[in-house]
Write a protein that holds these residues in place. Structure first.
Motif, PDB file in Angstrom:
ATOM      1  N   UNK A  24      64.832  15.162  24.165  1.00 18.83           N
ATOM      2  CA  UNK A  24      63.537  15.768  23.848  1.00 18.83           C
ATOM      3  C   UNK A  24      62.816  16.195  25.123  1.00 18.83           C
ATOM      4  N   UNK A  25      62.795  15.326  26.111  1.00 21.55           N
ATOM      5  CA  UNK A  25      62.107  15.651  27.368  1.00 21.55           C
ATOM      6  C   UNK A  25      62.762  16.841  28.068  1.00 21.55           C
ATOM      7  N   UNK A  26      64.086  16.892  28.056  1.00 23.17           N
ATOM      8  CA  UNK A  26      64.797  18.002  28.696  1.00 23.17           C
ATOM      9  C   UNK A  26      64.450  19.341  28.059  1.00 23.17           C
ATOM     10  N   UNK A  27      64.108  19.323  26.785  1.00 22.37           N
ATOM     11  CA  UNK A  27      63.748  20.553  26.080  1.00 22.37           C
ATOM     12  C   UNK A  27      62.245  20.822  26.118  1.00 22.37           C
ATOM     13  N   UNK A  28      61.520  19.984  26.856  1.00 28.41           N
ATOM     14  CA  UNK A  28      60.081  20.201  26.981  1.00 28.41           C
ATOM     15  C   UNK A  28      59.269  19.758  25.784  1.00 28.41           C
ATOM     16  N   UNK A 129      60.586  21.054  14.289  1.00 26.03           N
ATOM     17  CA  UNK A 129      59.492  21.666  15.040  1.00 26.03           C
ATOM     18  C   UNK A 129      59.705  23.161  15.219  1.00 26.03           C
ATOM     19  N   UNK A 130      60.956  23.584  15.310  1.00 23.48           N
ATOM     20  CA  UNK A 130      61.273  24.995  15.537  1.00 23.48           C
ATOM     21  C   UNK A 130      60.923  25.885  14.345  1.00 23.48           C
ATOM     22  N   UNK A 131      60.706  25.292  13.186  1.00 21.91           N
ATOM     23  CA  UNK A 131      60.307  26.076  12.021  1.00 21.91           C
ATOM     24  C   UNK A 131      59.020  26.855  12.316  1.00 21.91           C
ATOM     25  N   UNK A 134      58.758  29.707  17.447  1.00 21.74           N
ATOM     26  CA  UNK A 134      59.844  30.659  17.697  1.00 21.74           C
ATOM     27  C   UNK A 134      60.544  30.469  19.047  1.00 21.74           C
ATOM     28  N   UNK A 135      59.820  30.065  20.083  1.00 26.60           N
ATOM     29  CA  UNK A 135      60.456  29.858  21.389  1.00 26.60           C
ATOM     30  C   UNK A 135      61.461  28.707  21.324  1.00 26.60           C
ATOM     31  N   UNK A 136      61.077  27.624  20.671  1.00 28.53           N
ATOM     32  CA  UNK A 136      61.984  26.503  20.514  1.00 28.53           C
ATOM     33  C   UNK A 136      63.184  26.909  19.654  1.00 28.53           C
ATOM     34  N   UNK A 142      70.326  29.567  21.143  1.00 35.39           N
ATOM     35  CA  UNK A 142      71.127  29.808  22.345  1.00 35.39           C
ATOM     36  C   UNK A 142      72.087  28.653  22.590  1.00 35.39           C
ATOM     37  N   UNK A 143      71.632  27.434  22.374  1.00 28.88           N
ATOM     38  CA  UNK A 143      72.503  26.277  22.556  1.00 28.88           C
ATOM     39  C   UNK A 143      73.646  26.269  21.551  1.00 28.88           C
TER      40      UNK A 143
END
Length: 165
Positions: A24-28, A129-131, A134-136, A142-143
């Motif tokens: 989670x931290x690595x993804x901000x 959370x990405x729902x 859009x940036x997340x 991409x991953x």
């Protein structure tokens, strides 16, 4: 951005759950980690869940072993998504925790990942959370493309090795 809560029934769960925190931290993603027990601190666990939305959380991850009621107790006090992580903490190799986490009554859903599935719990929390972010969502897409490419590269390498036999 909404925060993710990682709640553990015991500090002994942290060696497994630190992977979720790190991911989670690595993804901000802002994350808070607490030890709260469904059995030893039920009032505090309920209060945490009941106020989680107003305190800026979007998802709760709950890790517990043995009787593993933590995810259900938290889910009973909030309408936020709760992801249960059954922990391998007994002679039953986590099956007791898996069943306690997944067998929730109607009206109190808990999404459940694999025994000791901290990484997938973090990824599921990010997808939730990405729902609305859009940036997340773009980062996660991409991953997934990168993972797919890695598999295709491994397949190509295998095919070349097979041809050489």
């Amino acid at each position: 951005m909404k925060k993710v809560a990682v709640i553990m029934g015991s500090d002994s769960d942290f060696p497994v759950m630190k992977n979720a925190v790190r991911t989670l931290k690595e993804k901000g993603i802002p994350v808070e980690v607490h030890v709260l027990s469904a059995h030893r601190t039920p009032k505090q666990a309920g209060e945490f869940a009941a106020s989680a939305r107003e305190n800026g959380f979007g998802v709760i991850i709950a890790a517990a072993g043995k009787a593993a009621h933590l995810a259900g107790v938290l889910a009973g006090h909030t309408t936020l998504p709760v992801i249960g992580v059954p922990m391998k903490a007994s002679v039953l190799d986590g099956m007791d925790a898996l069943l306690a986490t997944v067998q929730m009554p109607k009206g109190v859903p808990v999404a459940t990942v694999a025994i000791d599935g901290a990484d997938n719990a973090a990824l599921l929390a990010m997808q939730i959370l990405a729902v609305s972010d859009p940036k997340l969502a773009d980062k996660l897409e991409a991953e997934k493309r990168e993972m797919a490419q890695q598999v295709l590269e491994k397949d190509q390498k295998l095919q070349e090795e097979i041809k050489a036999l």
